[in-house]
Scaffold this motif. Sequence first.
Motif: not given
Length: 151
Positions: A104-125
Amino acid sequence: MKCAKCGKEYPSHYYFRTESLCMECYGKMGPAEQKKAIIESLMKHPMTSTYHEMEGYRVVKHFGVVRGITVRSRSIFGRMGAELQTIIGGNIPLFSELCEKTRAEAFDMMVEHAEQIGVNAVLGIRYDATEVTDGVTEVLCYGTAVLVEPV
Ligand SMILES: [Zn+2]
């Protein structure tokens, strides 16, 4: 964080399917309702999927891989407890709980990273775990950051 529908409190966004709905509530909704919920959630928080495509959306642009890493070391007491549980029961609840939290922690960090880039989706997790040294495990969560739009 709290689910807007059932009011249940969750420790992280990992347990949510949209910005405000937990996986459980989302699963109980009809397809039309699910689509509406996702559209509402779009742009507020990156959507996440283990698939390489998202139904009802098309990928406009790829931004490469985003990831989150957590490193966990088991305390000697935790290990002893787990060993005891292994002897007593078949499965190891202490370990599965630890794994779930680390993921869950690793997942949240990945989502944060995506937010910083400004994308609206992360696929193929995907998840990956490596035992660095005895008792120290590194958990990696990664996916492809993309910009999607409704079809
Ligand atoms: Zn809920």
